[in-house]
Each structure stands twice: as structure tokens, then as C-alpha cells.
Scaffold this motif. Structure first.
Motif, mmCIF file in Angstrom:
data_model
loop_
_atom_site.group_PDB
_atom_site.id
_atom_site.type_symbol
_atom_site.label_atom_id
_atom_site.label_comp_id
_atom_site.label_asym_id
_atom_site.label_seq_id
_atom_site.Cartn_x
_atom_site.Cartn_y
_atom_site.Cartn_z
ATOM 1 N N ASP A 82 12.002 -1.916 11.607
ATOM 2 C CA ASP A 82 11.886 -0.525 12.029
ATOM 3 C C ASP A 82 10.588 0.036 11.436
ATOM 4 O O ASP A 82 10.517 0.355 10.255
ATOM 5 N N LEU A 83 9.569 0.121 12.284
ATOM 6 C CA LEU A 83 8.255 0.541 11.783
ATOM 7 C C LEU A 83 8.191 2.043 11.546
ATOM 8 O O LEU A 83 7.329 2.522 10.812
ATOM 9 N N MET A 84 9.111 2.778 12.143
ATOM 10 C CA MET A 84 9.161 4.228 11.912
ATOM 11 C C MET A 84 9.583 4.486 10.477
ATOM 12 O O MET A 84 8.968 5.273 9.759
ATOM 13 N N GLU A 85 10.630 3.776 10.082
ATOM 14 C CA GLU A 85 11.155 3.907 8.727
ATOM 15 C C GLU A 85 10.090 3.573 7.689
ATOM 16 O O GLU A 85 10.042 4.152 6.611
ATOM 17 N N ARG A 86 9.232 2.619 8.031
ATOM 18 C CA ARG A 86 8.190 2.204 7.091
ATOM 19 C C ARG A 86 6.941 3.078 7.169
ATOM 20 O O ARG A 86 5.935 2.793 6.527
ATOM 21 N N GLY A 87 6.991 4.071 8.031
ATOM 22 C CA GLY A 87 5.824 4.945 8.181
ATOM 23 C C GLY A 87 4.673 4.264 8.891
ATOM 24 O O GLY A 87 3.516 4.653 8.754
ATOM 25 N N LEU A 88 4.976 3.223 9.669
ATOM 26 C CA LEU A 88 3.909 2.474 10.335
ATOM 27 C C LEU A 88 3.842 2.735 11.837
ATOM 28 O O LEU A 88 3.046 2.123 12.534
ATOM 29 N N ALA A 89 4.700 3.616 12.331
ATOM 30 C CA ALA A 89 4.659 3.893 13.771
ATOM 31 C C ALA A 89 3.766 5.103 14.027
ATOM 32 O O ALA A 89 3.656 5.988 13.173
ATOM 33 N N TRP A 90 3.137 5.108 15.178
ATOM 34 C CA TRP A 90 2.363 6.245 15.674
ATOM 35 C C TRP A 90 1.197 6.632 14.747
ATOM 36 O O TRP A 90 0.873 7.801 14.585
ATOM 37 N N GLN A 91 0.606 5.651 14.132
ATOM 38 C CA GLN A 91 -0.529 5.930 13.251
ATOM 39 C C GLN A 91 -1.735 5.194 13.785
ATOM 40 O O GLN A 91 -1.661 3.988 14.004
ATOM 41 N N LYS A 92 -2.826 5.927 13.935
ATOM 42 C CA LYS A 92 -4.000 5.305 14.519
ATOM 43 C C LYS A 92 -4.607 4.226 13.616
ATOM 44 O O LYS A 92 -4.980 3.165 14.072
ATOM 45 N N ASP A 93 -4.664 4.525 12.327
ATOM 46 C CA ASP A 93 -5.312 3.574 11.421
ATOM 47 C C ASP A 93 -4.315 2.729 10.646
ATOM 48 O O ASP A 93 -4.545 2.379 9.492
ATOM 49 N N VAL A 94 -3.256 2.397 11.324
ATOM 50 C CA VAL A 94 -2.152 1.716 10.654
ATOM 51 C C VAL A 94 -2.565 0.385 10.023
ATOM 52 O O VAL A 94 -2.044 -0.021 8.991
ATOM 53 N N ARG A 95 -3.573 -0.258 10.633
ATOM 54 C CA ARG A 95 -3.980 -1.576 10.116
ATOM 55 C C ARG A 95 -4.517 -1.525 8.700
ATOM 56 O O ARG A 95 -4.610 -2.538 8.025
ATOM 57 N N ARG A 96 -4.920 -0.320 8.267
ATOM 58 C CA ARG A 96 -5.462 -0.205 6.905
ATOM 59 C C ARG A 96 -4.377 -0.021 5.844
ATOM 60 O O ARG A 96 -4.634 -0.085 4.656
ATOM 61 N N GLU A 97 -3.158 0.249 6.294
ATOM 62 C CA GLU A 97 -2.066 0.512 5.343
ATOM 63 C C GLU A 97 -1.625 -0.788 4.658
ATOM 64 O O GLU A 97 -1.572 -1.836 5.280
ATOM 65 N N LYS A 98 -1.261 -0.636 3.389
ATOM 66 C CA LYS A 98 -0.774 -1.799 2.642
ATOM 67 C C LYS A 98 0.520 -2.320 3.272
ATOM 68 O O LYS A 98 0.719 -3.522 3.424
ATOM 69 N N ALA A 99 1.377 -1.386 3.658
ATOM 70 C CA ALA A 99 2.667 -1.777 4.246
ATOM 71 C C ALA A 99 2.481 -2.571 5.543
ATOM 72 O O ALA A 99 3.341 -3.360 5.915
ATOM 73 N N PHE A 100 1.349 -2.367 6.224
ATOM 74 C CA PHE A 100 1.078 -3.098 7.467
ATOM 75 C C PHE A 100 0.887 -4.586 7.150
ATOM 76 O O PHE A 100 1.523 -5.452 7.742
ATOM 77 N N ALA A 101 0.026 -4.855 6.170
ATOM 78 C CA ALA A 101 -0.222 -6.245 5.775
ATOM 79 C C ALA A 101 1.059 -6.895 5.268
ATOM 80 O O ALA A 101 1.353 -8.058 5.591
ATOM 81 N N GLU A 102 1.833 -6.143 4.510
ATOM 82 C CA GLU A 102 3.098 -6.686 3.985
ATOM 83 C C GLU A 102 4.065 -7.031 5.115
ATOM 84 O O GLU A 102 4.754 -8.046 5.082
ATOM 85 N N THR A 103 4.077 -6.156 6.120
ATOM 86 C CA THR A 103 4.974 -6.389 7.264
ATOM 87 C C THR A 103 4.559 -7.649 8.026
ATOM 88 O O THR A 103 5.405 -8.451 8.415
ATOM 89 N N LEU A 104 3.244 -7.838 8.201
ATOM 90 C CA LEU A 104 2.778 -9.050 8.887
ATOM 91 C C LEU A 104 3.199 -10.300 8.122
ATOM 92 O O LEU A 104 3.667 -11.281 8.710
ATOM 93 N N GLU A 105 3.068 -10.240 6.803
ATOM 94 C CA GLU A 105 3.469 -11.385 5.978
ATOM 95 C C GLU A 105 4.961 -11.650 6.129
ATOM 96 O O GLU A 105 5.399 -12.794 6.245
ATOM 97 N N GLU A 106 5.718 -10.569 6.116
ATOM 98 C CA GLU A 106 7.171 -10.708 6.248
ATOM 99 C C GLU A 106 7.526 -11.389 7.571
ATOM 100 O O GLU A 106 8.376 -12.282 7.616
ATOM 101 N N ILE A 107 6.849 -10.970 8.647
ATOM 102 C CA ILE A 107 7.131 -11.556 9.959
ATOM 103 C C ILE A 107 6.738 -13.028 9.984
ATOM 104 O O ILE A 107 7.503 -13.889 10.433
ATOM 105 N N LYS A 108 5.550 -13.323 9.452
ATOM 106 C CA LYS A 108 5.101 -14.721 9.440
ATOM 107 C C LYS A 108 6.103 -15.581 8.682
ATOM 108 O O LYS A 108 6.343 -16.734 9.045
ATOM 109 N N GLY A 109 6.696 -15.000 7.663
ATOM 110 C CA GLY A 109 7.673 -15.719 6.857
ATOM 111 C C GLY A 109 8.935 -16.108 7.608
ATOM 112 O O GLY A 109 9.646 -17.006 7.192
#
Ligand SMILES: Nc1ncnc2c1ncn2[C@@H]1O[C@H](COP(=O)(O)OP(=O)(O)O)[C@@H](O)[C@H]1O
Ligand SMILES: [Mg+2]
Length: 279
Positions: A250-277
Motif C-alpha cells: 500500500d503505497l498510500m500508507e507509505r506516503g509514496l502515492a501521488w508524489q511527483k518526486d517519489v523516486r528521491r524518497e528513501k522509502a521508495f528505494a526500500e520498497t523496491l528492495e522489498e519487492i525484489k526480495g
């Protein structure tokens, strides 16, 4: 964090399995897409289904489109019932199993235009939508401008670039008036600049109506996470044949939805790692 509330169920996949002969492709896929409301905003839903190649994404896409029936389980959607008594009547909704034609379907690198120019194809789509009666030309012109294809309206499909064909195909589905847009690998084979543009356009589409729901099937995790409000990961469970959803994010809960510069957020990188895992 952006305020939002979650309301009715728009689409539900319940215990969906797909088996070919003795080969299990998908098992027990369960997920629910709900209507998201943001105060003062028209905001649709953007949901991504991600997974490695061969995991059954395209097969799940076909099931969601209604073009193919699951071996077991069901996929139901909430549809606006066509208005029966002219304009201004209250919207009536119905919940039922998905059928071919309910969803605007955009296949991977395969667009159906037939022997028509772009304009003729779009006109055919517009004429299928009663709500556009008498406004077909205007709607086509507006979408063409918005999606930057005005120059190619009188060309034949073979004279378009892949990116242009994709945009025409998206407009075609929008003109038909589909509440749900289903896209298989919409980011593959696009160069970086075109990719950004496609993302921007899809987000624009999702903002065009509160009920507009985009379901994106993709192996491009980063782009999917950057533009979605929810991501489902298709993967394998030890000892079980076939794929299923192994994670819901749930990217809304993580504050990662509807953000233009979301790729710069730390939580974004963490989420990608989590998915790859869990791929
Ligand atoms: N008609 C079919 N009969 C048997 N297996 C199939 C059929 N169509 C697809 N598959 C298998 O389903 C699996 C998932 O394929 P697909 O949905 O295309 O994966 P993805 O889109 O995630 O790359 C693959 O192993 C593929 O070989
Ligand atoms: Mg695929």
C-alpha cells in the motif's frame, strides 16, 4: 501525508486459479481494488501487478480483461449501469463478473486498428460511446492534442512509431468510455523520454475521473511503484505449483502515492528492495 479515504470495492479477484492441462499457471490469486477518495480531488486508482518474466502476468491480464475465464474463482467488477432515462438521472451501479469489453484493454505491442486511419479508428471508438453523441469530433481533437498525436490523425497505423501507436490505443479505449484501463507492459520498449511521457499521460488519465481505474501489468518495478497507489507482487510460494500474489504494498500508507518526486524518497528505494526480495 495526503488525506484520502477508501470506499467501495471496484474490482475483486477471488481465489482465481488458471490451469492448462496439468500445468498450474496461477493459483489462489486474491485482491481487491477499492475506490479511493481524496477530498476536493478527482482521483482514480492506479494499481500495478508486478513480477518476473514468465510469472503469469499476461495470463492474469487476460483473465482480468474477461477475454479468458479462470479455471476456478471469479473476477467481479462494479460498473456504472448505462443511464436509461436520459441525462441527469442518478447513476446506478451493478456488481458482476467481468466480461469482454468491460475493460479498456491495451495489449503489449499489439494494437488493433484494422484498415483505418488513426482518425477513423478513433471515430469508430467514439461512436460506441453514447455519452459522446454529437461530440465525437471535439473529443478526438481534444485527446489528440492532449496526447500529442494531432499530426498523425490522418496516417495509417503502419506509419506511426510504437509510442504513437500506444497513445492512439489508449485514446481509443478512453473514447469508448471505459472506467477500467488494463495495460500489459506499457513501459517496455520505450526510450526514457517517451517513458516519462507515458507515465505522465496515464496519471492524467487517472485524474480524469474518480472511478477511473488503471491496472498496469509490468516487470518494470521502479516505474510501477513510482506511479501507483497499490502494488501487488506476483511470485512463487515454496512447494506450490504456479504463481500467486506474494505481497501487497500500500503505497498510500507509505506516503509514496501521488508524489511527483517519489523516486528521491528513501522509502521508495526500500520498497523496491522489498519487492525484489520477494520476486
Ligand atoms: N496456452 C498455454 N498453455 C500452456 N502454458 C501457457 C499457455 N500460455 C501461457 N503459458 C505459460 O504461462 C506462463 C506465464 O506466462 P505469461 O503470463 O506470459 O508470463 P509473463 O507475462 O509474466 O511474462 C508461462 O510459463 C507460459 O509458458
Ligand atoms: Mg507478459
Amino acid at each position: 501525508m495526503t488525506a484520502y479515504t477508501i470506499k467501495e470495492t471496484l474490482l475483486q479477484a477471488k481465489d482465481v486459479s488458471l490451469v492448462y492441462g496439468d500445468k498450474c499457471i496461477l493459483h489462489d490469486v486474491n485482491f481487491t481494488i477499492k475506490d479511493i477518495i481524496r477530498p476536493g480531488l478527482q482521483q482514480g486508482q492506479v494499481v500495478s501487478l508486478v513480477g518476473r518474466s514468465g510469472m503469469g502476468k499476461t495470463q492474469l491480464f487476460r483473465l482480468l480483461s474477461g477475454l479468458q475465464k479462470p479455471s476456478s474463482g471469479s473476477i467481479t467488477i462494479r460498473q456504472r449501469k448505462p443511464a436509461e432515462t436520459g441525462k441527469g438521472s442518478i447513476q446506478v451501479y451493478q456488481e458482476r463478473e467481468v466480461r469482454p469489453g468491460d475493460m479498456g484493454v491495451i495489449f503489449q505491442n499489439y494494437y488493433q486498428f484494422g484498415w483505418r486511419t488513426v482518425k477513423q479508428s478513433l471515430m469508430l471508438a467514439a461512436r460506441r460511446n453514447n455519452e459522446l453523441a454529437g461530440k465525437e469530433e471535439d473529443s478526438i481533437r481534444q485527446y489528440a492534442e492532449q496526447f500529442d498525436i494531432t499530426d498523425v490523425l490522418h496516417r495509417w497505423p503502419g506509419q506511426l512509431s510504437g509510442g504513437q501507436q500506444q497513445r492512439v490505443s489508449i485514446i481509443q479505449q478512453l473514447l469508448k468510455g471505459a472506467d477500467y484501463l488494463l495495460l500489459d507492459e506499457p513501459f517496455s520498449g520505450l526510450d526514457v523520454c517517451v517513458l516519462d511521457k507515458v507515465v505522465e499521460l496515464l496519471l492524467q488519465v487517472s485524474l480524469s475521473d474518480e472511478l477511473k481505474t488503471l491496472v498496469i501489468v509490468s516487470h518494470d518495478i521502479a516505474t510501477a511503484v513510482a506511479m501507483s497507489d497499490t502494488v501487488y507482487v506476483l511470485g512463487r510460494q515454496a512447494g506450490v505449483a504456479g504463481s500467486t500474489l506474494v505481497r501487497e504494498i500500500d503505497l498510500m500508507e507509505r506516503g509514496l502515492a501521488w508524489q511527483k518526486d517519489v523516486r528521491r524518497e528513501k522509502a521508495f528505494a526500500e520498497t523496491l528492495e522489498e519487492i525484489k526480495g520477494c520476486l
